[in-house]
Design a protein around this motif. Sequence first.
Motif, PDB file in Angstrom:
ATOM      1  N   PRO A 126       0.791  -1.236   0.000  1.00  0.00           N
ATOM      2  CA  PRO A 126       0.000   0.000   0.000  1.00  0.00           C
ATOM      3  C   PRO A 126       0.818   1.278   0.000  1.00  0.00           C
ATOM      4  O   PRO A 126       0.343   2.318  -0.468  1.00  0.00           O
ATOM      5  N   ASP A 127       2.047   1.238   0.512  1.00  0.00           N
ATOM      6  CA  ASP A 127       2.877   2.436   0.540  1.00  0.00           C
ATOM      7  C   ASP A 127       3.487   2.769  -0.820  1.00  0.00           C
ATOM      8  O   ASP A 127       4.202   3.759  -0.948  1.00  0.00           O
ATOM      9  N   HIS A 336      -4.324   1.804   7.559  1.00  0.00           N
ATOM     10  CA  HIS A 336      -3.610   2.004   8.816  1.00  0.00           C
ATOM     11  C   HIS A 336      -2.123   2.242   8.541  1.00  0.00           C
ATOM     12  O   HIS A 336      -1.572   1.752   7.557  1.00  0.00           O
ATOM     13  N   PRO A 337      -1.463   2.974   9.413  1.00  0.00           N
ATOM     14  CA  PRO A 337      -0.024   3.193   9.255  1.00  0.00           C
ATOM     15  C   PRO A 337       0.770   1.982   9.725  1.00  0.00           C
ATOM     16  O   PRO A 337       0.254   1.131  10.453  1.00  0.00           O
ATOM     17  N   GLY A 408      -9.942  10.048   7.791  1.00  0.00           N
ATOM     18  CA  GLY A 408     -10.287   9.661   6.434  1.00  0.00           C
ATOM     19  C   GLY A 408     -11.351   8.590   6.453  1.00  0.00           C
ATOM     20  O   GLY A 408     -12.412   8.741   7.041  1.00  0.00           O
ATOM     21  N   THR A 409     -11.059   7.445   5.810  1.00  0.00           N
ATOM     22  CA  THR A 409     -12.023   6.367   5.712  1.00  0.00           C
ATOM     23  C   THR A 409     -11.716   5.235   6.656  1.00  0.00           C
ATOM     24  O   THR A 409     -12.316   4.187   6.574  1.00  0.00           O
ATOM     25  N   SER A 410     -10.762   5.407   7.549  1.00  0.00           N
ATOM     26  CA  SER A 410     -10.398   4.311   8.435  1.00  0.00           C
ATOM     27  C   SER A 410     -10.450   4.762   9.876  1.00  0.00           C
ATOM     28  O   SER A 410     -10.377   5.944  10.191  1.00  0.00           O
ATOM     29  N   ASP A 411     -10.586   3.795  10.784  1.00  0.00           N
ATOM     30  CA  ASP A 411     -10.617   4.084  12.203  1.00  0.00           C
ATOM     31  C   ASP A 411      -9.210   3.949  12.753  1.00  0.00           C
ATOM     32  O   ASP A 411      -8.778   2.878  13.142  1.00  0.00           O
ATOM     33  N   ILE A 412      -8.481   5.071  12.794  1.00  0.00           N
ATOM     34  CA  ILE A 412      -7.139   5.081  13.351  1.00  0.00           C
ATOM     35  C   ILE A 412      -7.225   5.774  14.701  1.00  0.00           C
ATOM     36  O   ILE A 412      -7.465   6.971  14.774  1.00  0.00           O
ATOM     37  N   ASN A 413      -7.049   5.038  15.784  1.00  0.00           N
ATOM     38  CA  ASN A 413      -7.238   5.652  17.080  1.00  0.00           C
ATOM     39  C   ASN A 413      -5.982   6.401  17.511  1.00  0.00           C
ATOM     40  O   ASN A 413      -4.893   6.205  16.995  1.00  0.00           O
ATOM     41  N   LEU A 418      -0.026   7.720  18.172  1.00  0.00           N
ATOM     42  CA  LEU A 418       1.088   8.144  19.008  1.00  0.00           C
ATOM     43  C   LEU A 418       2.159   7.076  19.113  1.00  0.00           C
ATOM     44  O   LEU A 418       3.353   7.379  19.123  1.00  0.00           O
ATOM     45  N   SER A 419       1.725   5.781  19.163  1.00  0.00           N
ATOM     46  CA  SER A 419       2.720   4.717  19.300  1.00  0.00           C
ATOM     47  C   SER A 419       3.589   4.608  18.067  1.00  0.00           C
ATOM     48  O   SER A 419       4.761   4.251  18.150  1.00  0.00           O
ATOM     49  N   VAL A 420       3.037   4.936  16.895  1.00  0.00           N
ATOM     50  CA  VAL A 420       3.807   4.852  15.652  1.00  0.00           C
ATOM     51  C   VAL A 420       4.946   5.867  15.640  1.00  0.00           C
ATOM     52  O   VAL A 420       6.056   5.590  15.176  1.00  0.00           O
ATOM     53  N   ILE A 421       4.687   7.050  16.185  1.00  0.00           N
ATOM     54  CA  ILE A 421       5.738   8.075  16.161  1.00  0.00           C
ATOM     55  C   ILE A 421       6.550   8.076  17.451  1.00  0.00           C
ATOM     56  O   ILE A 421       7.410   8.937  17.653  1.00  0.00           O
TER      57      ILE A 421
END
Length: 431
Positions: A126-127, A336-337, A408-413, A418-421
């Motif tokens: 996807p990236d 999702h990221p 956007g179109t997804s549920d990113i909590n 925060l955990s990703v960064i």
Amino acid sequence: MSLLMLLRRRRILAIWSAQLLSILGDRFYALAIMWLALQRSGPVAMGAVAIAESVPFILIGAFGARLLHRCATFRTLATVDGVRAVLVVAMPVLWNLGGTPAMLAVAATLGALAAIFDPSLAALVPDLVDADERTALVAAMDLNGRIARIAGPALAGVALFAVPVSALFVADTATFAVSVLALLYLASVRATSSAATSVAESTPPGRAASARLLLREHPALSAAFIVQAAGLFFTALPAIGLPLLLAHQIGAGPSAYGSVLTVTGIAGLVGNLTAGRIPPASAFLQRFCLAWALSGALMVATGAAGHLVLVLVFAALSGFVTPFISITLGAQLAAHPQPARLRLITVNHTVMRTAGTAGMAVIPALIASAPARGFIDGGLVLATVAMTAWAITVALEHNPRTRSVRVGTSDINLQTKLSVIGLPFVEPPSL
């Protein structure tokens, strides 16, 4: 975005065509290993092969989060495919030397490598495009799988008129070699899309995400995986029970079974081209559950059908609906990221393998005496599970304590973001 527009980009063309060939090769391998297992070791060995290849998916999916996180680079996946190529071409030799135990050991190793490769590639692809193009890319990758499922057995059957069964292992090895080249190419170029700064060799950002935390924070995805498990469990009904249904209820033979499979495959291609053009829904679970509920209703209709024409109609409708299921969930996971995406895709693969294996083990005994009744009961249960899961999740999402932040179109909590960064998450005080 159309498939042709996507394939004008070299990176997309490389991975799409390589995976198309690779999946075709997998069909060759599946036919070859099952046939040789039957010839050399009997029907029990055929089931043992399926189990040996599926168990690693379950184990790695459940306990291999760190391993998958480290392997999620194109260069590492190229190495994985190179190892698979060597094992596949050596399979007949190892089989002759070590017998059935050696064959099962190689099959299990190939299953473990596939358990690393499949979710990792699905998380990386996807990236390669911008966020608004991911649904089209998910649909394109789904399409090459559907093409291969139809063309693979047909091409293998034609090839066997001229070559021995063992030659199919060599053909599969050649497709792995093409995949290795495509993955190395992707590892060497830089992405130009705004969704990713590079597809070159790099370590995925952050730590391996926690599946338990992600599922707890995303009740819609938790419900989707439950419905997915039920759906794939009952998918064993048409996979195994359809020949019984045709013989017992309609009096049809193998030609009718082949016709049903052909109609289902063609309808699946049409469904893919349709689903890929529909924009993703903000409430993806509604579309996902409705598609599974419709699949259950079509199982009921198939069980109640008393004529081949009706079975063909219901098979075509079922084939048309199936891509909506895979593309809807695939696009949601792709939104999702990293590294949450990799973990969620791994959970999905684990659910699919576990539920599918359980269905193949349990369903045959349940429908042996009354296949029509099995279709009707299984379809009703599937439709009920799908609609119930949707209703419960809608109620949960309207609860302020379980509501997630929509992006956007997804549920990113917020906790996942925060955990990703690498920032800590502090639970907000309840009002």
